[in-house]
Design an enzyme around this catalytic site. Structure first.
Site, PDB file in Angstrom:
ATOM      1  N   GLU A  53      -3.457   0.102  -9.166  1.00  0.00           N
ATOM      2  CA  GLU A  53      -2.523   1.223  -9.222  1.00  0.00           C
ATOM      3  C   GLU A  53      -1.145   0.601  -9.475  1.00  0.00           C
ATOM      4  O   GLU A  53      -0.650  -0.149  -8.627  1.00  0.00           O
ATOM      5  CB  GLU A  53      -2.583   1.928  -7.856  1.00  0.00           C
ATOM      6  CG  GLU A  53      -1.755   3.147  -7.712  1.00  0.00           C
ATOM      7  CD  GLU A  53      -1.978   3.794  -6.321  1.00  0.00           C
ATOM      8  OE1 GLU A  53      -2.067   3.068  -5.313  1.00  0.00           O
ATOM      9  OE2 GLU A  53      -2.052   5.027  -6.266  1.00  0.00           O
TER      10      GLU A  53
ATOM     11  N   HIS B 208      -0.817  -2.593  -7.117  1.00  0.00           N
ATOM     12  CA  HIS B 208      -1.604  -2.322  -5.911  1.00  0.00           C
ATOM     13  C   HIS B 208      -3.089  -2.494  -6.216  1.00  0.00           C
ATOM     14  O   HIS B 208      -3.714  -1.628  -6.836  1.00  0.00           O
ATOM     15  CB  HIS B 208      -1.294  -0.891  -5.427  1.00  0.00           C
ATOM     16  CG  HIS B 208      -1.991  -0.507  -4.177  1.00  0.00           C
ATOM     17  ND1 HIS B 208      -2.364   0.781  -3.896  1.00  0.00           N
ATOM     18  CD2 HIS B 208      -2.401  -1.243  -3.110  1.00  0.00           C
ATOM     19  CE1 HIS B 208      -2.969   0.821  -2.730  1.00  0.00           C
ATOM     20  NE2 HIS B 208      -3.010  -0.392  -2.239  1.00  0.00           N
TER      21      HIS B 208
ATOM     22  N   ASN C 164      -3.459   6.011  -1.540  1.00  0.00           N
ATOM     23  CA  ASN C 164      -3.283   6.101  -0.085  1.00  0.00           C
ATOM     24  C   ASN C 164      -2.679   7.429   0.366  1.00  0.00           C
ATOM     25  O   ASN C 164      -2.858   7.823   1.521  1.00  0.00           O
ATOM     26  CB  ASN C 164      -2.456   4.919   0.421  1.00  0.00           C
ATOM     27  CG  ASN C 164      -3.326   3.679   0.490  1.00  0.00           C
ATOM     28  OD1 ASN C 164      -4.508   3.761   0.833  1.00  0.00           O
ATOM     29  ND2 ASN C 164      -2.775   2.539   0.145  1.00  0.00           N
TER      30      ASN C 164
ATOM     31  N   SER D 173       0.822  -1.204   0.000  1.00  0.00           N
ATOM     32  CA  SER D 173       0.000   0.000   0.000  1.00  0.00           C
ATOM     33  C   SER D 173       0.856   1.254   0.000  1.00  0.00           C
ATOM     34  O   SER D 173       0.345   2.339  -0.280  1.00  0.00           O
ATOM     35  CB  SER D 173      -0.865   0.031   1.259  1.00  0.00           C
ATOM     36  OG  SER D 173      -1.625  -1.132   1.359  1.00  0.00           O
TER      37      SER D 173
END
Ligand code: NAI
Length: 292
Positions: free
Chosen positions: A153, A141, A191, A120
């Site tokens: 991602e 991701h 994130n 992450s």
């Protein structure tokens, strides 16, 4: 680079089991590995239930579901991943543990294999530097839960080659995903934006501005988010949220990324979210000590 056929997935928790299911349903041979045999048997049970549910809802044919289950292999032996074209790592969000794994995988998998991380927030460049193939290391991701969420991602490390990027993009698209590309800076795109919002929701609770229900309702109805930030934190796992905040704080160096003390305290108390029955909300773990 030849099209990938065999995918190794390391870590059979929430994310790894979902990625393995997704890959098997899309026709890949999958080797799902965990060092913890009980995590592996939980994953087998949950993947089997999910595939059976897809069949009963008519979203997957009986034969398709049967074939997908037959393409899934479960193992605790890393050597079994030697035939993988791509290995997707989805183990605990710890840089040291991930680096040890990348070092070991680099020695086991074939020289053409891509090593992808579902991290992450941890630096792909630093994970890549433990291997002899930094050009073939990349971030992939997935969002939670991987079979449902549409996004992958892709994170390019400083040394990730164009060939690896395009092969990974094509793999994600074969899995039915839409791809966005981030350069390798702490938190990447999603994130970097999401976690400070979740952390701020903890501060809002911690400082007594509002109840958890009002914070979540405020963000759901006020900003049209499908889940409130505290509910989402429970879904992601509070330990995962805390690890990401620490990476953002260390990597971006601004005090605005310091984890909220309440988030830290919940993790210290073992309140990790839905996966253990209690987090911000209580999902029915009878013996839980509830901190007000
Ligand atoms: P989890 O805690 O559900 O599962 C992690 C699994 O890895 C456990 O079964 C554990 O036994 C296994 N494991 C730990 N060390 C290992 C090793 N050295 N070798 C093999 N297996 C090992 O964690 P979760 O939530 O699935 O997260 C995994 C990764 O995915 C983390 O990097 C996390 O940041 C990332 N991620 C998590 C999301 C979430 O919503 N939970 C969303 C997107 C990414």
């Amino acid at each position: 680079m030849a099209e990938s056929k065999t995918i190794g997935v390391v870590g059979s928790g929430q994310m790894g089991s979902g990625i393995a299911q997704l890959a098997a349903v899309h026709g890949f041979d999958v080797w799902l590995l965990d060092t913890d045999p009980s995590a592996l048997s939980r994953a087998r049970k949950s993947i089997t239930n999910n595939i059976n549910r897809l069949i009963s809802k008519g979203q997957l044919s009986q034969a398709g579901g049967h074939d997908a289950l037959g393409r899934l292999n479960y193992t605790t032996d890393l050597e079994e991943l030697h035939m993988a074209d791509v290995v997707i790592e989805a183990i605990v969000e710890s840089e040291d543990v991930k680096k040890k794994l990348f070092l070991a995988l680099d020695k086991i998998v074939k020289s053409s294999a891509i090593l992808a991380s579902n991290t992450s927030s941890i630096s792909i460049t630093r994970l890549a530097s433990t291997t002899s193939r930094p050009g073939q290391v990349i971030g992939m991701h997935f969002m939670n839960p991987p079979p449902i969420m549409k996004l992958v991602e892709i994170v390019r490390g400083a040394g990730t080659s164009d060939e690896t990027f395009y092969a990974t993009k094509s793999l994600a698209e074969r899995l039915g995903k839409t791809v966005i590309c981030s350069q390798d800076f702490s938190g990447f795109i999603v994130n970097r934006i999401l976690m400070p919002m979740i952390n701020e929701a903890f501060h809002t609770l911690y400082t007594g501005v509002a109840t958890k229900e009002d914070i979540d309702t405020g963000m759901k109805l006020g900003t049209n988010h499908p889940m409130g930030p505290l509910e989402l934190a429970d879904f992601i796992g509070l330990d995962v949220c805390l690890s990401i905040m620490k990476v953002l704080h260390a990597g971006l160096g601004d005090s605005k990324y310091a984890p909220c003390p309440l988030l830290v305290q919940y993790v210290d108390a073992g309140r990790l979210g839905r996966k253990c029955g209690i987090g911000v909300y209580d999902y029915g773990r009878a013996s839980a000590q509830v901190i007000p």
